[in-house]
Design a protein around this motif. Structure first.
Motif, PDB file in Angstrom:
ATOM      1  N   GLY A   1      -3.546  62.681  12.009  1.00 21.96           N
ATOM      2  CA  GLY A   1      -3.627  63.123  10.620  1.00 21.96           C
ATOM      3  C   GLY A   1      -4.178  64.511  10.419  1.00 21.96           C
ATOM      4  O   GLY A   1      -4.276  64.970   9.283  1.00 21.96           O
ATOM      5  N   CYS A   2      -4.528  65.192  11.502  1.00 22.26           N
ATOM      6  CA  CYS A   2      -5.160  66.505  11.349  1.00 22.26           C
ATOM      7  C   CYS A   2      -4.316  67.627  11.931  1.00 22.26           C
ATOM      8  O   CYS A   2      -4.733  68.784  11.949  1.00 22.26           O
ATOM      9  CB  CYS A   2      -6.552  66.503  11.972  1.00 22.26           C
ATOM     10  N   GLY A   3      -3.121  67.299  12.415  1.00 22.53           N
ATOM     11  CA  GLY A   3      -2.250  68.326  12.980  1.00 22.53           C
ATOM     12  C   GLY A   3      -0.935  68.453  12.229  1.00 22.53           C
ATOM     13  O   GLY A   3       0.019  69.030  12.754  1.00 22.53           O
ATOM     14  N   GLY A   4      -0.902  67.911  11.015  1.00 19.88           N
ATOM     15  CA  GLY A   4       0.328  67.978  10.223  1.00 19.88           C
ATOM     16  C   GLY A   4       1.454  67.287  10.971  1.00 19.88           C
ATOM     17  O   GLY A   4       1.252  66.252  11.621  1.00 19.88           O
TER      18      GLY A   4
ATOM     19  N   ALA B   1       2.028  77.177  15.310  1.00 20.05           N
ATOM     20  CA  ALA B   1       1.855  78.612  15.070  1.00 20.05           C
ATOM     21  C   ALA B   1       0.631  79.160  15.788  1.00 20.05           C
ATOM     22  O   ALA B   1       0.546  80.343  16.083  1.00 20.05           O
ATOM     23  CB  ALA B   1       1.728  78.882  13.571  1.00 20.05           C
ATOM     24  N   TYR B   2      -0.319  78.282  16.086  1.00 20.36           N
ATOM     25  CA  TYR B   2      -1.607  78.760  16.598  1.00 20.36           C
ATOM     26  C   TYR B   2      -1.812  78.474  18.083  1.00 20.36           C
ATOM     27  O   TYR B   2      -2.898  78.693  18.605  1.00 20.36           O
ATOM     28  CB  TYR B   2      -2.746  78.163  15.763  1.00 20.36           C
TER      29      TYR B   2
ATOM     30  N   GLU C   1       3.254  73.004  11.911  1.00 21.92           N
ATOM     31  CA  GLU C   1       2.281  73.919  11.326  1.00 21.92           C
ATOM     32  C   GLU C   1       1.284  74.369  12.386  1.00 21.92           C
ATOM     33  O   GLU C   1       0.873  75.526  12.437  1.00 21.92           O
ATOM     34  CB  GLU C   1       1.535  73.223  10.183  1.00 21.92           C
ATOM     35  N   LEU C   2       0.916  73.417  13.256  1.00 21.34           N
ATOM     36  CA  LEU C   2      -0.090  73.714  14.268  1.00 21.34           C
ATOM     37  C   LEU C   2       0.461  74.606  15.366  1.00 21.34           C
ATOM     38  O   LEU C   2      -0.269  75.398  15.976  1.00 21.34           O
ATOM     39  CB  LEU C   2      -0.586  72.398  14.879  1.00 21.34           C
TER      40      LEU C   2
ATOM     41  N   LEU D   1      -8.745  71.681  10.210  1.00 19.05           N
ATOM     42  CA  LEU D   1      -8.502  72.043   8.815  1.00 19.05           C
ATOM     43  C   LEU D   1      -9.306  73.287   8.449  1.00 19.05           C
ATOM     44  O   LEU D   1      -8.943  74.036   7.553  1.00 19.05           O
ATOM     45  CB  LEU D   1      -8.872  70.888   7.869  1.00 19.05           C
ATOM     46  N   HIS D   2     -10.405  73.472   9.162  1.00 13.87           N
ATOM     47  CA  HIS D   2     -11.235  74.643   8.903  1.00 13.87           C
ATOM     48  C   HIS D   2     -10.767  75.836   9.728  1.00 13.87           C
ATOM     49  O   HIS D   2     -10.847  76.984   9.289  1.00 13.87           O
ATOM     50  CB  HIS D   2     -12.696  74.315   9.223  1.00 13.87           C
ATOM     51  N   ASP D   3     -10.302  75.571  10.925  1.00 13.15           N
ATOM     52  CA  ASP D   3      -9.828  76.637  11.815  1.00 13.15           C
ATOM     53  C   ASP D   3      -8.670  76.067  12.625  1.00 13.15           C
ATOM     54  O   ASP D   3      -8.881  75.286  13.552  1.00 13.15           O
ATOM     55  CB  ASP D   3     -10.968  77.088  12.727  1.00 13.15           C
ATOM     56  N   PRO D   4      -7.434  76.457  12.280  1.00  5.61           N
ATOM     57  CA  PRO D   4      -6.274  75.828  12.914  1.00  5.61           C
ATOM     58  C   PRO D   4      -6.140  76.155  14.406  1.00  5.61           C
ATOM     59  O   PRO D   4      -5.342  75.528  15.090  1.00  5.61           O
ATOM     60  CB  PRO D   4      -5.087  76.402  12.118  1.00  5.61           C
ATOM     61  N   THR D   5      -6.954  77.094  14.888  1.00  5.63           N
ATOM     62  CA  THR D   5      -6.882  77.419  16.323  1.00  5.63           C
ATOM     63  C   THR D   5      -7.859  76.579  17.144  1.00  5.63           C
ATOM     64  O   THR D   5      -7.955  76.759  18.350  1.00  5.63           O
ATOM     65  CB  THR D   5      -7.211  78.912  16.567  1.00  5.63           C
TER      66      THR D   5
END
Ligand SMILES: Cc1cc2nc3c(=O)[nH]c(=O)nc-3n(C[C@H](O)[C@H](O)[C@H](O)COP(=O)(O)OP(=O)(O)OC[C@H]3O[C@@H](n4cnc5c(N)ncnc54)[C@H](O)[C@@H]3O)c2cc1C
Ligand SMILES: Cc1cc2nc3c(=O)[nH]c(=O)nc-3n(C[C@H](O)[C@H](O)[C@H](O)COP(=O)(O)OP(=O)(O)OC[C@H]3O[C@@H](n4cnc5c(N)ncnc54)[C@H](O)[C@@H]3O)c2cc1C
Ligand SMILES: Cc1cc2nc3c(=O)[nH]c(=O)nc-3n(C[C@H](O)[C@H](O)[C@H](O)COP(=O)(O)O)c2cc1C
Ligand SMILES: Cc1cc2nc3c(=O)[nH]c(=O)nc-3n(C[C@H](O)[C@H](O)[C@H](O)COP(=O)(O)O)c2cc1C
Ligand code: FES
Ligand code: FES
Lengths: 277, 277, 277, 277
Positions: free
Chosen positions: A18-21, A28-29, A25-26, A256-260
């Motif tokens: 639930g935290c990686g879409g 990209a990083y 989206e993820l 969610l705070h820092d996608p990297t």
């Protein structure tokens, strides 16, 4: 190389459910293939559009969230999201949640016949969404695991995800293992309330010290591989959990705070490994 | 959707103009990928100090201008209205301070293929993305009419510059301190008629966007509305920003304001079901 | 005036167990008489010197603490601390913890014959200190309450302090009430671990949303007066809990960060009350 | 113990001297109550923004000087060595910034009733409280000998001023950049003998204090040691700062470093049981 329930993982760092879409989206990083695994948000039998706004409240202890587990349902997932994830050459752990044991069995059946799924993770304690099955007692965990396990081919392990409830977590883990779970995930959003009173989950810093206590107890009591989840944001957090006996760790709301975050932790641990060699 | 980057940016300049703080950032990769209508997300708190963060949600800011400055190829300018803890923290940054940003995020305004007449509508700081948009439209030889609205004079963005960019400019303030006294909704029909617009671009509050989308529809124009919904991750991971829409197939769906938006076709948004902010 | 279990309190704001020192330290920052009540740290039959260092770790979610419940024992408390507290003309709630039901009965007996004690609070779930009695199941809560209740004179109510464990809190509260508890305190440090693996409690912001959820459930299910505890730091936190049906609130670790917190909240609520009249 | 106050202070001046940042604060009530050996506790984070705090523990700082300045009767000067997040935040404060402080805290150095020879020993920034102490001793006509130790020149506090205050000054640095190369422990016996001290006052690291207390005992002098133990609340509320001591009655006890200390009689501290920092 990290070994978990017969799977070889590229890193001990796994994206939490639930935290990686959807994964796109993820990506990209950082390449998803470099992660230990990507866990999907919990997939249900039917599509769910999720709950009303606000879905998130920010607190220093973490996010209080009530999304209602929006997802395209198992058919939508298998048709659109899974193929893309498999193309990324990442290990895909599919998280499932259900309204009944029957639904859970049906989900497992469909996943069992979908090629490429590395493992199935059971969301047995969604902190919100009161229409969903919650395993309150350890024996219910076992029942759910057994039902799913039967439907999955050999080589697709079942990971039982357990609430970091210190009074029950060891019994719940034992029950999961006896029912056939190849590994347990210790850590989940905590049952909380929104300021307006709606049921919600609390994720992030608050979960860390609580889940660490549960990790310690499960590792001391059982032989099962444990994935530590909850409050992981720094390389030090990962090291503390691996040192406490976790086979791998999941990174959730820190993304969610820092996608990297996940990519950063993968790199930090790899260079640390390098140093030790 | 362009591929965003997550970088530690540096403040090159910070200047108060009226009620807004204009920040110029060196944020390698963000400016280079910019297209009008995209935004960046800032982390609140000193870079690196993860343990010192309490504002775990991201703060979204429209990308206002991108230009070469001080030896940097593509500095990024944002306009901050200090309204809460996050925007106050951002507005207090000084030259040399660092800030983690992710961007460009979201889907930009779609540009017309033909040189058709356009109307651009911006409210308060949300007019920020319209100036770069106007330039791109002029490159395509689309006539541009601008409508700028604000609570008062101090919240009117770049009204002077506007006159250089646009063929005609209408200014509306709630207190009547400049231009017409009133709301954008009061003047939009008249402006659309006079400009004979084929496409309307708008950014601002939900009620204003709704009014513009309705007016566009009445005039037989396309509308592109840039929504500001409360965001948590701003990167498409958390599903905290649902916008009720109607798909191309006429089926009701949920879009993510951050990743499927912020720009959505005005006729696709189910405005009545959208909670205004 | 707040009414709680037959007691009239000067304010709904009460100092939580273990966070107000002996009272003397706190008195520097505001008269104790203006508080709703002062709850002592948990007193045991024998003196305890407490555990090794470090006893505290600071996290954004709250303090992780393992003090080992140091206290002078019931005799030392009655001889030196209680008389001073009573001189302050504050309501004194004595918290007790014990290694066995027998010890608990003995503690109640001595407190029952000590004049001036307003109420006895049972610490039934110390998150650390594994030599102490922990009521894991609801029936154990009832047993402890019944044992203590018998020993106390009429007019000295028993407050059962319950862990904010959403799966059990309603049953635990019911069991407490059936056994004679005049009120329940919902909220306690959460069972956590120190980074070095020792058992610990987590107090502060993390507890807030979890205890709020439990408060909501207990209030919905039972008629008993509830004291809300956990994560209270601002007047807004107090108001949310009173609105959710709490009769009073306890302020704990916020006092360690700002020793004026309780006095400040008392004043804020009093002026708010004033405004409403 | 003087009664402390909790106030929002303002930075009147901030000046870098060597490795330390010297802050002058307007903190009404703190300076007025100051006695040498007391300290203040600072909250890390902007005043008022409780939701923005992640460093929930307080940061202790010796009160260095109290003097009238800029129209204020009793400004408070502190010396900060930036070593971690809290001290770095404090060191970065600028003129006009605000900071919440509590003080003066703790028990001060006890002054001799007779005009006896004294030796004052300070290490690094911890020499801060000794200069005001030296003044009080001179008022009582006690001869003062100063020993200043530090890692290097940049960490040597006010060595010049020291020569004005004291009859004799010994300087020791670990790297030999000024004075004797070595540790305070290497020179203390010789200094005590030469000064024929009746009382020794010392502030600094635990091993140094232990060495000084031992030397004092060997010379038949009283020692007053100002301890730096990790503190959480700094106000005596949390019991997180135990120091093993021997009471007047010869019985082993536990004192609180913050509230019963920071100054303790050197012969009462059970140094061997104290974890050094
Ligand atoms: C795509 C997008 C672009 C934006 N661009 C800009 C910009 O260029 N300049 C600028 O100053 N602000 C912009 N905003 C709004 C800004 O992100 C929010 O105001 C910000 O999150 C507030 O943070 P805070 O901590 O200061 O205040 P908070 O305490 O979070 O909120 C302060 C107030 O703003 C409201 N609010 C919170 N989040 C949002 C939101 N996302 N949208 C609308 N209201 C909100 C709250 O209800 C409250 O009234 C943008 C928002 C979005 C979604
Ligand atoms: C009574 C007293 C007076 C003090 N006076 C001063 C002063 O005048 N100037 C000054 O710069 N510092 C002083 N200190 C030390 C200062 O309070 C701590 O170094 C501070 O808490 C560190 O906070 P931080 O967030 O910067 O670093 P942290 O991350 O908390 O710690 C940085 C380093 O300091 C160590 N540390 C943490 N707390 C303490 C502590 N209480 N004592 C010793 N080491 C610690 C940590 O183990 C770590 O190595 C004093 C401490 C006490 C107890
Ligand atoms: C936005 C969000 C969505 C989540 N969705 C799921 C989910 O679908 N299934 C699940 O098992 N856990 C879900 N979780 C829980 C996380 O996987 C994780 O267990 C929890 O957040 C604790 O980890 P953290 O502290 O790293 O966030 C979700 C958490 C968040 C914050
Ligand atoms: C330092 C400390 C000591 C505590 N001691 C006790 C105790 O003796 N007995 C008890 O019942 N609870 C004790 N608690 C728990 C608090 O009373 C309170 O229930 C808990 O901290 C949650 O509230 P908070 O979030 O406001 O801190 C202690 C908590 C802290 C932080
Ligand atoms: S804000 Fe997280 S998905 Fe849009
Ligand atoms: S630091 Fe809390 S009692 Fe000393």
């Amino acid at each position: 190389m990290t070994e978990l329930a017969g799977l070889r993982l590229a890193s001990p760092v796994v994206v939490a459910a639930g935290c990686g879409g959807t994964g796109r989206e993820l990506a990209a990083y950082g390449a998803l293939a470099e992660l230990g695994a990507f866990t999907t948000r919990s997939i249900t039998l039917e599509p769910r559009s999720g709950g009303p706004l606000p879905r998130f409240v920010e607190t220093p202890a973490g996010f209080v969230h009530a999304t209602g587990l929006p997802n395209p349902g198992i058919d939508g997932f298998l048709a659109t999201e899974l193929p893309w994830l498999l193309q990324q050459r990442t290990r895909v752990v599919v998280s499932v949640a259900a309204r009944s044991l029957g639904d859970l069995v049906e989900l497992a059946r469909r996943l069992g016949s979908a090629p490429g799924v590395s493992a199935v993770e059971l969301n047995l304690a969604p902190p919100e969404g009161d229409d969903l099955l919650v395993s309150r007692e350890p024996f219910q965990v076992g029942a759910a695991v057994a039902a799913v396990h039967r439907e999955l081919p050999r080589g697709v392990p079942v990971l039982a995800k357990l609430r970091p409830d210190v009074l029950r977590v060891v019994e719940a883990a034992r029950s999961a293992v006896e029912a056939g779970a190849e590994a347990v995930v210790v850590g989940q959003s905590l049952p909380a309330a929104m300021p307006d009173g709606r049921d919600a989950g609390l994720s992030g810093p608050a979960v860390g010290p609580l889940a660490l206590r549960c990790l310690t107890e499960v590792v001391a009591a059982l032989q099962v591989p444990v994935v530590a989840c909850g409050g992981v944001a720094t390389a030090e957090d990962v090291r503390v959990r691996l040192a406490a006996g976790a086979a791998a760790v999941q990174v959730g709301s820190a993304l969610l705070h820092d996608p990297t975050t996940a990519a950063r932790l993968v790199a930090a641990l790899a260079s640390h490994e390098g140093e030790r060699r | 959707m362009s591929v965003p980057v997550h970088v530690t940016g540096e403040v090159l300049a910070s200047k108060r103009i009226g009620a807004y703080q204009h920040l110029t950032l060196v944020a390698p990769g963000v400016g280079e990928r910019f297209r009008p209508g995209t935004f960046l997300a800032a982390s609140i708190g000193a870079p690196g100090d993860i343990g010192g963060r309490t504002r775990l949600g991201r703060r979204a800011l429209w990308i206002h201008q991108v230009r070469p400055l001080g030896g940097y190829a593509a500095t990024v300018q944002v306009v901050v209205e200090p309204v809460g803890p996050g925007t106050r923290w951002l507005a207090a940054l000084e030259r040399g301070d660092r800030v983690e940003v992710t961007g460009p995020l979201g889907r930009p305004f779609a540009l017309p293929k033909e040189p058709v007449p356009t109307v651009l509508v911006g409210e308060g700081y949300a007019a920020a993305p319209l100036f770069a948009l106007a330039e791109r439209l002029r490159e395509r030889e689309c006539p541009v009419t601008l409508v700028l609205g604000a609570a008062d004079d101090a919240r009117l963005l770049n009204a002077l510059e506007a006159r250089r960019t646009a063929r005609a400019v209408t200014v509306v303030t709630r207190d009547g301190s400049v231009g017409t006294r009133g709301e954008i909704a009061d003047v939009i029909d008249e402006v659309l008629r006079r400009a004979d617009a084929d496409v309307v671009y708008a950014a601002g509050s939900t009620p204003m966007l709704h009014a513009v989308a309705r007016a566009a529809e009445a005039h037989g124009a396309w509308s592109q509305t840039a929504l500001e919904q409360p965001l948590t991750c701003a990167t498409g991971l958390c599903l905290g920003c649902p916008v009720p829409v109607v798909g191309e197939d006429g089926v009701a769906r949920t879009a993510r304001a951050c990743a499927d938006g912020p720009v959505l076709r005005g006729d696709r948004v189910r405005w009545a079901d959208l909670v205004g902010t």
